[in-house]
Design an enzyme around this catalytic site. Structure first.
Site, PDB file in Angstrom:
ATOM      1  N   ALA A 223      47.595  41.603  36.714  1.00 46.20           N
ATOM      2  CA  ALA A 223      46.784  42.696  36.190  1.00 46.20           C
ATOM      3  C   ALA A 223      47.248  44.009  36.807  1.00 46.20           C
ATOM      4  O   ALA A 223      47.956  44.023  37.817  1.00 46.20           O
ATOM      5  CB  ALA A 223      45.317  42.444  36.505  1.00 46.20           C
TER       6      ALA A 223
ATOM      7  N   GLY B  53      46.979  37.562  36.356  1.00 50.17           N
ATOM      8  CA  GLY B  53      46.653  37.663  34.941  1.00 50.17           C
ATOM      9  C   GLY B  53      47.784  37.199  34.043  1.00 50.17           C
ATOM     10  O   GLY B  53      47.556  36.699  32.935  1.00 50.17           O
TER      11      GLY B  53
ATOM     12  N   GLU C 279      47.465  33.519  33.861  1.00 52.94           N
ATOM     13  CA  GLU C 279      46.296  33.217  33.036  1.00 52.94           C
ATOM     14  C   GLU C 279      46.594  33.437  31.565  1.00 52.94           C
ATOM     15  O   GLU C 279      46.161  32.657  30.703  1.00 52.94           O
ATOM     16  CB  GLU C 279      45.112  34.080  33.491  1.00 52.94           C
TER      17      GLU C 279
END
Length: 257
Positions: free
Chosen positions: A65, A108, A111
């Site tokens: 992220a 992220g 993910e």
């Protein structure tokens, strides 16, 4: 779109979606995620697309992220921003998504790769949830999806230590399906995408839905859901064409109807 590139191969029914923030190693900021959602929603409605490939570049699928966007936020600010609602909408993409991963797929990025249906990894791919190193934990599904893929013990090791998983380990533990040389990872994803795109789009979407349901339900409920989708294929023209072509010993011509 500023941070997303979309390329369609209409004759192959495949679309390539590239994350495009190379200087930031494709860090997933709010704008990029919004652009990605918009692209996937558009491709989901596009009859010329049956399979989607999501990729970054050789150095990074996505290194995580964008920490700068959240470093100074309070808990209430993060709650009100509700960036994870975008992730929930991306998860609802009906068409199969293949993640072509090279370099870093961390935080992220890991993910996001796990939200895809299949992962093809280059030899340099590194997977991990290193949020613990910056004083937090995964928030977009890392503790759940990684555990379902790797099991409790390995997921505990990776998430609590922040260690990375190599491409070979990712295949060994079932996170990725194949490791190939860096120069081949995108080609391998395209080859698989074209193979899947030759199947009935109706059956492919129903199969994806049923497989995903197995992770969300007990066996009895999952079996009932699979059975319902199986019966539903018999309402499609693709099923009639597929079985007729088999009997007539010819290649089927699927129309996604």
């Amino acid at each position: 779109m500023e941070f997303i590139k979309v390329t369609e191969q209409k004759e192959q029914y495949v679309a390539l979606v590239e994350l495009n923030r190379p200087k930031e190693l494709n860090a997933l900021n709010h704008q990029l995620m919004q652009e990605l959602l918009a692209a996937l929603q558009q491709l989901d409605k596009n009859e010329n697309v049956r399979v989607i490939i999501l990729t970054g570049n050789e150095k990074a699928f996505a290194a995580g992220a964008d920490i700068k966007q959240m470093a100074d936020k309070s808990a209430m600010e993060m709650l009100m921003i509700d960036s994870f609602s975008t992730w929930d909408q991306i998860r609802k993409t009906k068409k199969p998504i293949i993640a072509a991963v090279s370099g870093f797929a961390l935080g992220g990025g890991c993910e996001l790769a796990m939200m895809c249906d299949i992962i093809i990894a280059s030899e340099t791919a590194k997977f991990g949830q290193p949020e613990i190193k910056i004083g937090t934990i995964p928030g977009a599904g890392g503790t759940q999806r990684l555990t379902k893929a790797l099991g409790k013990a390995k997921s505990m090791e990776l998430i609590l230590s922040g260690r990375f998983l190599s491409a070979e380990e990712a295949v060994f533990y079932g996170l990725a399906v194949k490791v190939v040389p860096v120069e081949m990872y995108l080609h391998e994803a395209l080859t698989l995408a074209k193979e899947i795109a030759q199947m009935s789009p109706v059956a492919v979407q129903l199969a994806k839905e049923a497989i995903n349901r197995s992770f969300e339900t007990q066996l009895d409920e999952g079996l009932a859901f699979e059975r319902k989708n199986f019966y539903l294929t018999f309402a499609s023209e693709d099923q009639k064409e597929g079985m007729k072509a088999f009997v007539e010993k010819r290649k089927p011509e699927y129309k996604g109807k």
